[in-house]
Design an enzyme around this catalytic site. Structure first.
Site, PDB file in Angstrom:
ATOM      1  N   GLY A 254      -2.096 -17.241  13.219  1.00 31.67           N
ATOM      2  CA  GLY A 254      -3.085 -17.823  14.266  1.00 31.67           C
ATOM      3  C   GLY A 254      -3.887 -19.009  13.664  1.00 31.67           C
TER       4      GLY A 254
ATOM      5  CG  HIS B 122     -18.028 -11.003  20.407  1.00 34.59           C
ATOM      6  ND1 HIS B 122     -18.639  -9.706  20.333  1.00 34.59           N
ATOM      7  CD2 HIS B 122     -17.755 -11.423  19.148  1.00 34.59           C
ATOM      8  CE1 HIS B 122     -18.329  -9.161  19.400  1.00 34.59           C
ATOM      9  NE2 HIS B 122     -18.073 -10.224  18.554  1.00 34.59           N
TER      10      HIS B 122
ATOM     11  CE  LYS C  85     -14.093  -9.544  20.699  1.00 32.97           C
ATOM     12  NZ  LYS C  85     -12.989  -9.918  19.948  1.00 32.97           N
TER      13      LYS C  85
HETATM   14  N1  LIG Z   1     -12.217  -9.456  11.776  1.00 33.13           N
HETATM   15  C1  LIG Z   1     -12.803 -10.180  11.999  1.00 33.13           C
HETATM   16  O1  LIG Z   1     -13.638 -10.510  11.206  1.00 33.13           O
HETATM   17  C2  LIG Z   1     -12.742 -11.255  13.090  1.00 33.13           C
HETATM   18  C3  LIG Z   1     -11.761 -10.972  13.953  1.00 33.13           C
HETATM   19  N2  LIG Z   1     -11.440 -11.834  15.038  1.00 33.13           N
HETATM   20  C4  LIG Z   1     -10.265 -11.521  15.764  1.00 33.13           C
HETATM   21  O2  LIG Z   1      -9.336 -12.402  15.533  1.00 33.13           O
HETATM   22  C5  LIG Z   1      -8.548 -12.977  16.627  1.00 33.13           C
HETATM   23  C6  LIG Z   1      -8.509 -14.394  16.853  1.00 33.13           C
HETATM   24  O3  LIG Z   1      -9.973 -14.738  17.172  1.00 33.13           O
HETATM   25  P1  LIG Z   1      -9.817 -16.455  17.613  1.00 33.13           P
HETATM   26  O4  LIG Z   1      -9.417 -17.262  16.423  1.00 33.13           O
HETATM   27  O5  LIG Z   1     -11.293 -16.514  18.097  1.00 33.13           O
HETATM   28  O6  LIG Z   1      -8.891 -16.573  18.930  1.00 33.13           O
HETATM   29  P2  LIG Z   1      -8.159 -17.788  19.439  1.00 33.13           P
HETATM   30  O7  LIG Z   1      -7.640 -17.286  20.781  1.00 33.13           O
HETATM   31  O8  LIG Z   1      -8.936 -19.126  19.061  1.00 33.13           O
HETATM   32  O9  LIG Z   1      -6.729 -17.692  18.338  1.00 33.13           O
HETATM   33  C7  LIG Z   1      -5.669 -16.766  18.725  1.00 33.13           C
HETATM   34  C8  LIG Z   1      -4.621 -17.547  17.720  1.00 33.13           C
HETATM   35  O10 LIG Z   1      -3.399 -16.626  17.923  1.00 33.13           O
HETATM   36  C9  LIG Z   1      -2.285 -17.321  18.541  1.00 33.13           C
HETATM   37  N3  LIG Z   1      -1.573 -16.381  19.134  1.00 33.13           N
HETATM   38  C10 LIG Z   1      -1.754 -16.027  20.294  1.00 33.13           C
HETATM   39  N4  LIG Z   1      -0.838 -15.231  20.749  1.00 33.13           N
HETATM   40  C11 LIG Z   1       0.082 -15.257  19.866  1.00 33.13           C
HETATM   41  C12 LIG Z   1       1.609 -14.620  19.833  1.00 33.13           C
HETATM   42  N5  LIG Z   1       1.984 -14.007  20.790  1.00 33.13           N
HETATM   43  N6  LIG Z   1       2.230 -15.272  18.828  1.00 33.13           N
HETATM   44  C13 LIG Z   1       1.939 -15.825  17.800  1.00 33.13           C
HETATM   45  N7  LIG Z   1       0.705 -16.453  17.837  1.00 33.13           N
HETATM   46  C14 LIG Z   1      -0.212 -16.044  18.811  1.00 33.13           C
HETATM   47  C15 LIG Z   1      -2.752 -18.497  19.026  1.00 33.13           C
HETATM   48  O11 LIG Z   1      -1.835 -19.429  19.224  1.00 33.13           O
HETATM   49  P3  LIG Z   1      -2.118 -20.630  20.353  1.00 33.13           P
HETATM   50  O12 LIG Z   1      -3.270 -21.493  19.871  1.00 33.13           O
HETATM   51  O13 LIG Z   1      -0.703 -21.077  20.262  1.00 33.13           O
HETATM   52  O14 LIG Z   1      -2.254 -19.767  21.701  1.00 33.13           O
HETATM   53  C16 LIG Z   1      -4.187 -18.872  18.329  1.00 33.13           C
HETATM   54  O15 LIG Z   1      -3.555 -19.529  17.069  1.00 33.13           O
HETATM   55  C17 LIG Z   1      -8.945 -12.076  17.474  1.00 33.13           C
HETATM   56  O16 LIG Z   1      -8.479 -10.871  18.084  1.00 33.13           O
HETATM   57  C18 LIG Z   1     -10.454 -11.855  17.173  1.00 33.13           C
HETATM   58  O17 LIG Z   1     -10.943 -10.626  17.925  1.00 33.13           O
HETATM   59  C19 LIG Z   1     -12.186 -12.819  15.196  1.00 33.13           C
HETATM   60  C20 LIG Z   1     -13.247 -13.175  14.382  1.00 33.13           C
HETATM   61  C21 LIG Z   1     -13.618 -12.419  13.401  1.00 33.13           C
HETATM   62  O1  LIG Z   2     -13.457 -12.337  18.850  1.00 29.71           O
HETATM   63  C1  LIG Z   2     -14.327 -12.698  17.808  1.00 29.71           C
HETATM   64  O2  LIG Z   2     -15.007 -13.908  17.882  1.00 29.71           O
HETATM   65  C2  LIG Z   2     -14.717 -11.737  17.039  1.00 29.71           C
HETATM   66  N1  LIG Z   2     -14.207 -10.618  16.815  1.00 29.71           N
HETATM   67  C3  LIG Z   2     -14.298  -9.498  16.232  1.00 29.71           C
HETATM   68  C4  LIG Z   2     -14.363  -8.098  16.846  1.00 29.71           C
HETATM   69  O3  LIG Z   2     -13.562  -7.928  17.817  1.00 29.71           O
HETATM   70  O4  LIG Z   2     -15.131  -7.191  16.591  1.00 29.71           O
HETATM   71  C5  LIG Z   2     -15.393  -9.617  14.896  1.00 29.71           C
HETATM   72  C6  LIG Z   2     -16.359 -10.482  15.531  1.00 29.71           C
HETATM   73  O5  LIG Z   2     -17.413  -9.961  16.077  1.00 29.71           O
HETATM   74  C7  LIG Z   2     -15.983 -12.033  16.301  1.00 29.71           C
END
Ligand SMILES: NC(=O)C1=CN([C@@H]2O[C@H](COP(=O)(O)OP(=O)(O)OC[C@H]3O[C@@H](n4cnc5c(N)ncnc54)[C@H](OP(=O)(O)O)[C@@H]3O)[C@@H](O)[C@H]2O)C=CC1
Ligand SMILES: O=C(O)C1=N[C@H](C(=O)O)C[C@H](O)C1
Length: 255
Positions: free
Chosen positions: A8, A144, A148
């Site tokens: 990611g 959010h 998202k």
């Molecule tokens: N646990 C936590 O504390 C947190 C969790 N999250 C979660 O993290 C995830 C990512 O969030 P965020 O960075 O905002 O999302 P983004 O949409 O900005 O990034 C998603 C990433 O995943 C890649 N991706 C998407 N589909 C595929 C696939 N099929 N195969 C490989 N790579 C893929 C994208 O590639 P490309 O750019 O090429 O599309 C991109 O690099 C979400 O599920 C979010 O809810 C987010 C923040 C905090």
């Molecule tokens: O997609 C986000 O941005 C976030 N995703 C996580 C979630 O689905 O709980 C964590 C955070 O709140 C940000």
């Protein structure tokens, strides 16, 4: 020095992870998984690849903030090449959740729908309040940013699970995901988990406990994605020294 791989890497979270790992002299950024194209510069010794196999072969621990299909591919590949996995992606199907459990039999896996210390503590408070204020109605709201793609947030569902646990209930059996029209009065046990989307809100979760004459709301607001990225990096440095098993962020923080 732990060699870290990112799945990611082109996303919002990937951007922060790359920056935070590169600025930390105790860490080595060894490999980035790209689905499309990497548009930012990284040092020439960092491998950039679209192969999950290559990611696993070139790091000591993987941090995954991506999409459910990508995490699924990562876990399937990791079963052939066990490697510690920090999984932060949300929005999994039941099958994908089971895959994480399967993987954790062969390697250490830390899964947290939210990598912040505040939410780690809030989960415990929510369970305690739900058990103690047993007559109070429980409702959860998450807010959010407009980009998202999954709803409700993984964190809101986790908080709902802890609230239900405090009441001796199963969230799947009592969760309400929308209210519209002549829905009738609220039932005692239901727990609504509602999502709002807009602007650039990093992440805000409110768990409300409502009774006649008073209510209590517990709120957590993340004001920077660095909270999640630094939490995940801390988890990765902890996880490389653990044996196979499924861990939570609370295990890493010791709370
Ligand atoms: N646990 C936590 O504390 C947190 C969790 N999250 C979660 O993290 C995830 C990512 O969030 P965020 O960075 O905002 O999302 P983004 O949409 O900005 O990034 C998603 C990433 O995943 C890649 N991706 C998407 N589909 C595929 C696939 N099929 N195969 C490989 N790579 C893929 C994208 O590639 P490309 O750019 O090429 O599309 C991109 O690099 C979400 O599920 C979010 O809810 C987010 C923040 C905090
Ligand atoms: O997609 C986000 O941005 C976030 N995703 C996580 C979630 O689905 O709980 C964590 C955070 O709140 C940000």
């Amino acid at each position: 020095m732990a060699k870290i791989g990112i799945v990611g890497s082109t996303g919002r979270m990937g951007e922060h992870l790359i920056k935070n790992i590169l600025e930390n002299e105790a860490l080595e950024l060894s490999v980035l998984h790209v689905f499309g194209e990497l548009t930012r510069d990284v040092p020439s010794d960092v491998l950039v690849t679209n192969s999950m196999k290559a990611v696993l072969e070139n790091c000591d621990v993987v941090i995954d903030f991506s999409a459910p299909e990508a995490t699924q591919e990562l876990c399937e590949e990791a079963l052939k090449n066990p490697t510690p996995l920090v999984i932060a992606t949300t929005g999994f199907t039941a099958h994908q959740q089971n895959l994480l459990k399967e993987a954790s039999k062969e390697m250490p896996v830390l899964y947290a729908s939210n990598m912040s210390a505040g939410i780690a503590l809030l989960k415990q408070l929510v369970e305690q309040v739900a058990a103690t204020l047993e007559d109070f109605d429980i409702e959860i709201v998450e807010q959010h940013h407009r980009h998202k793609v999954d709803a409700p947030s993984g964190t809101a569902l986790t908080l709902g699970e802890f609230a239900a646990k405090g009441r001796g209930l199963d969230l799947d059996a009592v969760r309400v995901s929308g209210r519209d029209g002549q829905i009738g009065a609220r039932s005692k046990d239901e727990i609504a988990v509602m999502a709002l989307r807009g602007g650039d809100i990093v992440g805000r979760h409110t768990v409300g406990f409502y009774n006649d004459g008073e209510f209590l709301e517990l709120n957590h607001t993340a004001t920077s994605r660095e909270t999640f990225s630094k939490g995940a990096i801390r988890a990765a440095t902890w996880l490389v020294n653990q044996k196979s098993g499924l861990y939570s962020i609370n295990d890493c923080l010791g709370i």
